[in-house]
Design an enzyme around this catalytic site. Sequence first.
Site, short mmCIF file in Angstrom:
data_model
loop_
_atom_site.label_atom_id
_atom_site.label_comp_id
_atom_site.label_asym_id
_atom_site.label_seq_id
_atom_site.Cartn_x
_atom_site.Cartn_y
_atom_site.Cartn_z
N HIS A 75 -32.78 13.17 -4.76
CA HIS A 75 -31.61 12.58 -3.87
C HIS A 75 -30.61 12.03 -4.81
O HIS A 75 -29.33 12.42 -4.85
CB HIS A 75 -32.20 11.60 -2.96
CG HIS A 75 -31.14 10.95 -2.13
ND1 HIS A 75 -30.25 11.42 -1.51
CD2 HIS A 75 -31.00 9.47 -2.41
CE1 HIS A 75 -29.68 10.33 -0.94
NE2 HIS A 75 -29.91 9.18 -1.19
N HIS A 99 -28.43 4.12 -7.48
CA HIS A 99 -28.11 3.48 -6.25
C HIS A 99 -28.98 3.02 -5.26
O HIS A 99 -29.07 2.17 -4.34
CB HIS A 99 -27.02 4.22 -5.27
CG HIS A 99 -27.53 5.48 -4.45
ND1 HIS A 99 -28.03 6.64 -5.26
CD2 HIS A 99 -28.20 5.54 -3.35
CE1 HIS A 99 -28.23 7.51 -4.26
NE2 HIS A 99 -28.56 6.87 -3.11
N GLU A 103 -33.02 -1.09 -3.86
CA GLU A 103 -33.57 -1.20 -2.25
C GLU A 103 -35.03 -0.42 -2.44
O GLU A 103 -35.76 -1.04 -1.58
CB GLU A 103 -32.73 -0.45 -1.61
CG GLU A 103 -32.85 -0.24 -0.32
CD GLU A 103 -31.78 0.49 0.47
OE1 GLU A 103 -32.23 1.24 1.51
OE2 GLU A 103 -30.52 0.42 0.24
N ASP A 104 -35.43 0.48 -3.03
CA ASP A 104 -36.64 1.27 -2.91
C ASP A 104 -37.57 1.10 -4.07
O ASP A 104 -38.38 1.94 -3.88
CB ASP A 104 -36.17 2.81 -2.58
CG ASP A 104 -35.56 3.02 -1.16
OD1 ASP A 104 -35.78 2.09 -0.51
OD2 ASP A 104 -34.67 3.87 -1.23
N ASP A 166 -23.87 9.47 -0.96
CA ASP A 166 -25.04 9.39 -0.35
C ASP A 166 -25.32 9.78 0.90
O ASP A 166 -26.00 10.51 1.26
CB ASP A 166 -25.43 7.71 -0.58
CG ASP A 166 -26.84 7.38 -0.06
OD1 ASP A 166 -27.65 7.99 -0.32
OD2 ASP A 166 -26.92 6.38 0.52
N ASP A 286 -4.29 24.78 18.25
CA ASP A 286 -4.60 25.06 16.73
C ASP A 286 -5.88 25.21 16.58
O ASP A 286 -6.29 25.16 15.49
CB ASP A 286 -4.19 23.79 16.00
CG ASP A 286 -4.83 22.54 16.71
OD1 ASP A 286 -5.58 22.90 17.87
OD2 ASP A 286 -5.03 21.51 16.24
#
Length: 746
Positions: A75, A99, A103-104, A166, A286
Amino acid sequence: MLPESPDAVPSPAPLPVAAPPEPRSSVESLYRGLETRLRETRPKEDLAPLERAYRFASERHRGQTRVSGEPYMTHPLLVTRQLVDMNMDMVCLQTGLLHDVVEDTSATLEEVRKEFGDEVARCVDGVTKLSKLDLASREERQAESVRKMLLAMVNDIRVILVKLADRLHNMRTLGSLPQEKRLRIAQETMDIYAPIAHRLGMGKVRSELEDLAFRYLEPEASEGLLREFEAGRPANETFLNTIKHIVEVNLAREGIPARVEIRVKRAYSVFQKLKRQKIILDQVYDLLAVRIITDSVKNCYAALGVIHNEWHPIPGRIKDFIAIPRPNLYQSLHTSVMGPEGRHFEVQIRTDEMHRIAEEGIAAHWKYKEGRRGPADDDRRIAWLRQLVEWQRDMRDSGEFMSTLKVDLYPEEVYCFTPKGRVIALPRGGTPIDFAYAIHSDVGNTCVGAKVNGRIVQLKHALRNGDVVEILTQTGHLPSKDWLGVVKTSRARNKIKHVINTTERVKAIEIGQKYLEREARRLGVQLGRVTKSHLEAVAAEYGCSKMEDLHAALGYGKYSARQVLQKLAPEIVPAELPEPAPAPERPAPRPGDDKDLVVQVKGIDDLMTYRAKCCNPIRGEPIVGYVTRGKGIAVHSVNCSNVQNLMYDSERKIEVEWARAASHTFPVKLLVRTEDRPGMLSQITTALFNEQTNILSLETHGGETDGGAIIDMTLEVKDKRQLERVVSAIRRISGVRDIERVNERT
């Protein structure tokens, strides 16, 4: 909540000695492909910092897998590949790899700062959501995480670029998640991330996010449109290729250098137009489009002349976004024309630079070689963000914050002028009140009228492109509560709420104080002898920081004065009167009013409640209570359009819940648009019978323009789940074009 990565699922921790080696070849090959791509585009770039970030993240995510079963590290690598394609700088690429580590995994922000420096740590912190905080609900965590991200964006726009990359990868792989989570993440994408991408001018990212979210949120509509597109593909391709050839020949004859592209309008964009304008696919002007990309502004206008010389333009469909760019700096000429065989199509004309900005937006300026955080060219793009953060800094209620944010993120599409020629951009449907507040708060507060193109209009008048608006003011005038139901911008809404809240609060404090004093005299309590500290302690028991707040709550009718006095002087005011007076008779329930039989205030049994007619909430829908004066507690759906207009004062908001009894049914009105054919009504009533739904009323009449039929029906349902089954069953019937729930307007 901020991107919920299709989640890191920790596998059991490996044994100290005998753990088998983890298969990492796919992860390693992904990283090597990333390096190869970078070397192709940046041959002189030092990739050592990127490899350090990769090794750090890979080690921390070791043993984690995604729900799909892939190693979790795939990921961050694919997110970073997206950032490489955006041509982002090294700090941004390192952030992409890192990133999720805070957090993880067990990694801390301090470790990231020590290893990679302050800039990378700040960006990683900006994209880390607040899931570990002890907040009361998922909604509060989402609101605070989004607020944190917006604040970080103001200081460093790379935060949102990483967040969008992300979210894009998460949406591409959303199918492996459970249904409930898929819907929640798709809705958040549609409400927050796609609009942010639009406001930053990132058309390509926005389009993909919307189409992916649409697939999960409206699967039947999405599949239906895609089937229609596929059925018409051969004819459309033939038509567009013919048009492309004619355009290329005509431009070459006039000596205008250009490349010509063709496309079919996106499914979600078509769905929005069908729903908003209540039209059928053949009426979308359109749906088919030709894009001309040339070398200069002069040739853009010359190409427009060539197009109009070849085909007749459709009146009212010519838009010049070159002379007046959109707030996200999008520039292009748009025109719709009537082509061969009576088929209409759209033509967009722009320069190469305009095209690059339309596709990439703010990322087009954020090149790695610039080595700086916020290019001055982008100040206009994020000015709305700075204002948004400023207006909402003091907004404590998470529901109000998210609701206001969603309103502010929607595209600005109406361009009006002051009498001196200043351009004011407003959302579609913007009013003279929005216009007045866009000029200045004082102009908005003292607005008493408006002239549009020299004519006096009502303050709720919807402004159109090109209107010249003059605001009439009167010193000392204050905004009305009714304005909250009219305005479209969060700036106007927040300013109006502030003024009303201030004046209402002053009145409530005065009423509450008099109420308390009057009740004290009646019960023989001498308030003058109660110490200030005792007063403040009692106020604190009611969640008020000072007596003024408690007086305001009493004035709004949230608490009874006798309850307060019992706490202040328990020796004088008993908890219960020796001979309780008979309870006043409550008015008989009106049809549709449920009082406290179905809805109740949390923790309090004896407050009168009723369901608001403007949204008619049904069991299973999230609800919120609003303290009215003399009518009890009005219960609204949290998604009701009137909720934010009413909740200008958080003190009048009260928690409510559905009572346990489940036998009650709710009347729900539905409006169904269908083809006008024999057997349609029979199929619909059969579907309702199969879902065990009672029909209270049913009326049919012809459609206004498309030759279809409209069916108005009122049904009895037990809860939200039954209503969803009914709607789904009707949608499955061939020839049903649209179905919507209708509520009374207030």
